[in-house]
Design an enzyme around this catalytic site. Structure first.
Site, short mmCIF file in Angstrom:
data_model
loop_
_atom_site.label_atom_id
_atom_site.label_comp_id
_atom_site.label_asym_id
_atom_site.label_seq_id
_atom_site.Cartn_x
_atom_site.Cartn_y
_atom_site.Cartn_z
CE LYS A 76 -11.45 38.56 -27.79
NZ LYS A 76 -11.82 37.80 -28.13
N GLY A 175 -5.19 30.21 -42.16
CA GLY A 175 -5.40 29.56 -41.24
C GLY A 175 -5.91 28.45 -40.51
N GLY A 177 -6.14 26.97 -38.01
CA GLY A 177 -6.84 26.80 -37.06
C GLY A 177 -8.14 25.52 -36.34
CB VAL A 179 -12.48 29.08 -36.94
CG1 VAL A 179 -13.73 29.19 -37.59
CG2 VAL A 179 -12.62 29.78 -35.80
P1 NAI Z 1 -6.27 29.16 -34.18
O1 NAI Z 1 -5.14 30.03 -32.98
O2 NAI Z 1 -6.75 27.87 -33.51
O3 NAI Z 1 -6.21 29.74 -35.20
C1 NAI Z 1 -5.30 30.24 -35.94
C2 NAI Z 1 -4.50 29.30 -37.32
O4 NAI Z 1 -4.30 30.08 -37.77
C3 NAI Z 1 -3.42 28.77 -36.07
O5 NAI Z 1 -3.41 27.06 -37.04
C4 NAI Z 1 -1.65 29.80 -36.48
O6 NAI Z 1 -1.10 29.07 -37.27
C5 NAI Z 1 -2.84 29.99 -38.18
N1 NAI Z 1 -2.19 31.34 -38.11
C6 NAI Z 1 -1.36 31.94 -37.51
N2 NAI Z 1 -0.98 33.34 -38.56
C7 NAI Z 1 -0.98 32.52 -39.32
C8 NAI Z 1 -0.64 33.93 -41.06
N3 NAI Z 1 0.31 34.46 -40.58
N4 NAI Z 1 -0.66 33.08 -41.86
C9 NAI Z 1 -1.45 31.76 -42.29
N5 NAI Z 1 -2.09 30.69 -40.36
C10 NAI Z 1 -1.74 31.96 -39.87
O7 NAI Z 1 -7.44 29.91 -33.56
P2 NAI Z 1 -9.13 29.87 -34.30
O8 NAI Z 1 -9.96 29.45 -33.01
O9 NAI Z 1 -8.93 28.71 -35.49
O10 NAI Z 1 -9.19 31.36 -34.19
C11 NAI Z 1 -9.25 32.01 -35.92
C12 NAI Z 1 -9.25 33.46 -36.52
O11 NAI Z 1 -11.36 33.13 -35.73
C13 NAI Z 1 -8.75 34.44 -34.97
O12 NAI Z 1 -8.82 35.42 -35.34
C14 NAI Z 1 -9.67 34.64 -33.68
O13 NAI Z 1 -9.17 35.77 -32.92
C15 NAI Z 1 -10.93 34.09 -34.75
N6 NAI Z 1 -12.40 33.53 -33.95
C16 NAI Z 1 -12.70 32.84 -33.49
C17 NAI Z 1 -13.71 31.66 -33.25
C18 NAI Z 1 -13.60 30.61 -32.08
O14 NAI Z 1 -15.02 30.66 -31.95
N7 NAI Z 1 -12.48 29.72 -32.31
C19 NAI Z 1 -14.74 33.04 -33.04
C20 NAI Z 1 -14.50 34.37 -33.42
C21 NAI Z 1 -13.81 34.47 -33.52
#
Ligand code: NAI
Length: 360
Positions: A76, A175, A177, A179
């Site tokens: 990573k 969250g 985002g 995913v």
């Molecule tokens: P992203 O950055 O698109 O979404 C994260 C969301 O969480 C954002 O909308 C943000 O505003 C929100 N957020 C942050 N802190 C928060 C809190 N305290 N309370 C509520 N919401 C909060 O990230 P993504 O890609 O959706 O990934 C989400 C998680 O899944 C991360 O931990 C990432 O490491 C993990 N992950 C993602 C993968 C992928 O393919 N994108 C693969 C494997 C794991």
């Protein structure tokens, strides 16, 4: 089996003066193949916080890739940010040159704060980048991750509640985002009742409009009445206190390192809460990225069907039986699901090869 200690193979802490780029690259294991894992851009308090994150996340990638049957080890990288802006083209070129210096030992892709555009920019300098989406193959891993999490969540609900459907099951998504939003799509289609939160109110409003999600404030979600919690923001949300108080039957989400420590997993097990380990169910994205990388490098020379639908689809669907194995073993032994899944992954790494039926 005598499992050797699980230390990291390499830790690079680098700074480039001219572009003001500071990044960490952690290679946890290359025993099963090149260390694969995304690059995260995040506002860390300091370098040591960034190092800790990279070390934890890279170990998680070793576990995830091994369990998913991928011919990759775990790594990573993290880029330290002091704002929400995207990295500059010059910074990405510097980072890509650092990848080249590692000569393929580490392969990167998207993570929080880094998208397809950044991967394409780095790919102009380095071949050790995936998640590019060239010719419509691969690209953004998030939808694949969300689908795999959905499969895992359904499996865990069936195990815990004895129901084969999600109709009327109340799921709390933390969250919204890439995913989390995509997970809402699958949950809404399956008839689940969704409660969700995000620190960005616009995301809550969007989820409400698109999927009929009921929005709550970030500090309200863990107190809400729900059957399932799906952590899809950042890691460490389940500490000992949350594990002792949380009134849910299942935890199944995308965020990496959801448990703050092993004890939190034990508390969940003692309380009969079914925890689907993140590194078991959030592998959909890396499966897609791995497929794209192997295709790109011409590593599928045989006549077997390596289409996305077949290669990627079968591996994501396999999350269901992989998780079920872990849940059953944990149930029988009294150990936490996290401990059972870690042990299984470490056995695969110690054996030094992936299951040939599942590898490339
Ligand atoms: P992203 O950055 O698109 O979404 C994260 C969301 O969480 C954002 O909308 C943000 O505003 C929100 N957020 C942050 N802190 C928060 C809190 N305290 N309370 C509520 N919401 C909060 O990230 P993504 O890609 O959706 O990934 C989400 C998680 O899944 C991360 O931990 C990432 O490491 C993990 N992950 C993602 C993968 C992928 O393919 N994108 C693969 C494997 C794991």
């Amino acid at each position: 089996m005598n499992i050797p200690p699980f230390a990291h193979e390499r830790l690079e802490v680098r700074h480039d003066e001219s572009t003001n780029l500071t990044a960490i690259i952690a290679v946890h294991s290359t025993r099963l193949g090149p260390a694969a894992g995304g690059c995260r851009r995040w506002r860390y308090a300091d370098v040591s916080e960034a190092i800790t994150d990279a070390l934890r996340l890279s170990e998680g990638m070793t576990l995830k890739n091994a369990l998913a049957g991928l011919p990759f080890g775990g790594g990573k990288s993290v880029i330290l940010a002091d704002d929400n802006a995207r990295p500059t083209a010059e910074q990405l070129a510097v980072f890509a040159r650092w990848l080249n210096e590692l000569n393929g030992e580490y392969v990167t892709a998207e993570d929080v704060g880094m998208g397809v555009a950044e991967m394409r920019s780095m790919a102009a300098t380095s071949p050790f980048v995936s998640g590019l989406g060239a010719d419509g193959i691969g690209g953004d891993p998030s939808p694949k991750t969300a689908y795999g999490v959905f499969i895992g969540l359904k499996t865990a609900v069936q195990f815990a509640l004895g129901v084969e459907h999600l109709h009327g099951v109340r799921v709390g998504v933390q969250g919204l985002g890439a995913v989390g939003m995509s997970l809402c799509h699958w949950l809404a289609r399956a008839g689940a009742e969704i409660i969700a939160t995000d620190i960005n109110p616009a995301r809550i409003a969007e989820a409400g409009e698109r999927y009929g999600v009921r929005g709550v404030a970030p500090d309200e979600l863990l107190e809400a009445e729900m059957d399932v919690l799906a952590p899809c923001a950042l890691g460490g949300v389940i500490d000992d206190e949350v594990a002792s108080k949380l009134a849910v039957r299942v935890i199944a989400g995308a965020a990496n390192n959801q448990l703050l420590d092993a004890r939190a997993g034990e508390i969940l097990a003692e309380r009969g809460i079914v925890y689907a380990p993140d590194f078991v169910i959030n592998a959909g994205g890396v499966i897609s990225v791995a497929h794209e990388y192997l295709l790109q490098r011409g590593q599928f020379a045989d006549a077997v069907d390596h289409s996305v639908e077949r290669w990627v689809g079968e591996r994501i669907d396999a999350i269901a039986h992989r998780l079920l194995d872990v849940l059953q073993q944990a149930n029988a032994s009294g150990a936490s699901t996290d401990a059972v899944a870690r042990r299984r992954a470490r056995e695969i790494v110690a054996a030094g090869r992936v299951d040939p039926a599942r590898a490339a």
